[in-house]
Design a protein around this motif. Structure first.
Motif, PDB file in Angstrom:
ATOM      1  N   THR A 109      38.952   6.862 -21.672  1.00 11.92           N
ATOM      2  CA  THR A 109      37.732   7.209 -22.396  1.00 11.92           C
ATOM      3  C   THR A 109      37.353   6.172 -23.439  1.00 11.92           C
ATOM      4  O   THR A 109      36.206   6.135 -23.874  1.00 11.92           O
ATOM      5  CB  THR A 109      37.875   8.583 -23.083  1.00 11.92           C
ATOM      6  N   ASN A 110      38.319   5.342 -23.845  1.00  8.19           N
ATOM      7  CA  ASN A 110      38.036   4.320 -24.855  1.00  8.19           C
ATOM      8  C   ASN A 110      39.055   3.203 -24.711  1.00  8.19           C
ATOM      9  O   ASN A 110      40.209   3.449 -24.348  1.00  8.19           O
ATOM     10  CB  ASN A 110      38.092   4.916 -26.269  1.00  8.19           C
ATOM     11  N   LEU A 111      38.634   1.988 -25.011  1.00 10.66           N
ATOM     12  CA  LEU A 111      39.500   0.809 -24.979  1.00 10.66           C
ATOM     13  C   LEU A 111      39.153  -0.064 -26.158  1.00 10.66           C
ATOM     14  O   LEU A 111      37.980  -0.325 -26.417  1.00 10.66           O
ATOM     15  CB  LEU A 111      39.269   0.030 -23.677  1.00 10.66           C
ATOM     16  N   ARG A 112      40.196  -0.485 -26.898  1.00 12.62           N
ATOM     17  CA  ARG A 112      39.940  -1.429 -27.981  1.00 12.62           C
ATOM     18  C   ARG A 112      41.189  -2.239 -28.279  1.00 12.62           C
ATOM     19  O   ARG A 112      42.313  -1.774 -28.089  1.00 12.62           O
ATOM     20  CB  ARG A 112      39.434  -0.745 -29.239  1.00 12.62           C
ATOM     21  N   SER A 115      31.573  -8.518 -29.196  1.00  8.42           N
ATOM     22  CA  SER A 115      32.728  -7.754 -28.753  1.00  8.42           C
ATOM     23  C   SER A 115      33.388  -8.352 -27.509  1.00  8.42           C
ATOM     24  O   SER A 115      34.444  -7.911 -27.107  1.00  8.42           O
ATOM     25  CB  SER A 115      32.331  -6.299 -28.481  1.00  8.42           C
ATOM     26  N   SER A 133      35.757  -2.676 -21.342  1.00  8.05           N
ATOM     27  CA  SER A 133      35.556  -1.317 -21.840  1.00  8.05           C
ATOM     28  C   SER A 133      36.347  -0.356 -20.964  1.00  8.05           C
ATOM     29  O   SER A 133      36.878  -0.737 -19.918  1.00  8.05           O
ATOM     30  CB  SER A 133      34.072  -0.942 -21.812  1.00  8.05           C
ATOM     31  N   ALA A 134      36.402   0.893 -21.385  1.00 13.02           N
ATOM     32  CA  ALA A 134      37.116   1.912 -20.613  1.00 13.02           C
ATOM     33  C   ALA A 134      36.506   2.079 -19.220  1.00 13.02           C
ATOM     34  O   ALA A 134      37.209   2.428 -18.276  1.00 13.02           O
ATOM     35  CB  ALA A 134      37.091   3.244 -21.364  1.00 13.02           C
ATOM     36  N   GLU A 153      42.556   5.069 -24.747  1.00  8.07           N
ATOM     37  CA  GLU A 153      42.559   6.517 -24.957  1.00  8.07           C
ATOM     38  C   GLU A 153      42.215   7.187 -23.629  1.00  8.07           C
ATOM     39  O   GLU A 153      41.338   6.727 -22.899  1.00  8.07           O
ATOM     40  CB  GLU A 153      41.567   6.895 -26.046  1.00  8.07           C
TER      41      GLU A 153
END
Length: 128
Positions: free
Chosen positions: A108-111, A25, A87-88, A60
């Motif tokens: 809260t989220n990263l992609r 990742s 990452s977040a 997010e």
């Protein structure tokens, strides 16, 4: 001695196996200096970040954030430690305006989005 070696090896193998997905990742990381623009779709708890030329990352935010980009707003990230964003947890975001008012944002989220996901973003919501 062989028994001790076998026990140590048995303890280390699960750790090595769990590290492999993290390495895969790492391609979805970016250095903060490559961040080029951002957008916030109206009435959504989401940000889009343009990185380098064509990479788009989706961030997010906590429910109820409802960020919308206005012409005089700045999205800033406080760098703490490494300049790499993977990452977040690496994001310490705030929305600021010309008057100095700052509103913290919690990611809260990263992609990284796929080319198909990027193509599905409405034109008005694409980061500049």
């Amino acid at each position: 001695m062989r028994l001790l070696f076998a026990v140590v090896l048995a303890l280390l193998l699960p750790t090595a196996a769990s590290a492999a997905p993290e390495q895969a990742s790492s391609r979805d990381c970016f250095i903060i200096s490559s961040w080029r623009g951002w957008s916030a779709p109206r009435d959504a708890d989401v940000l889009y970040l343009r990185v380098q030329g064509n990479d788009i990352f989706r961030v997010e935010l906590t429910p109820g954030t409802r960020v919308h980009r206005y012409g005089r707003d700045f999205l800033v990230n406080q760098v703490r430690g490494s300049s790499w964003i993977c990452s977040a947890l690496d994001l310490d975001l705030a929305l600021m305006d010309y008057n100095g008012f700052s509103r913290p944002l919690i990611a809260t989220n990263l992609r990284k989005l796929t080319p198909e996901e990027v193509a599905a973003i409405p034109r008005e919501d694409m980061p500049h």
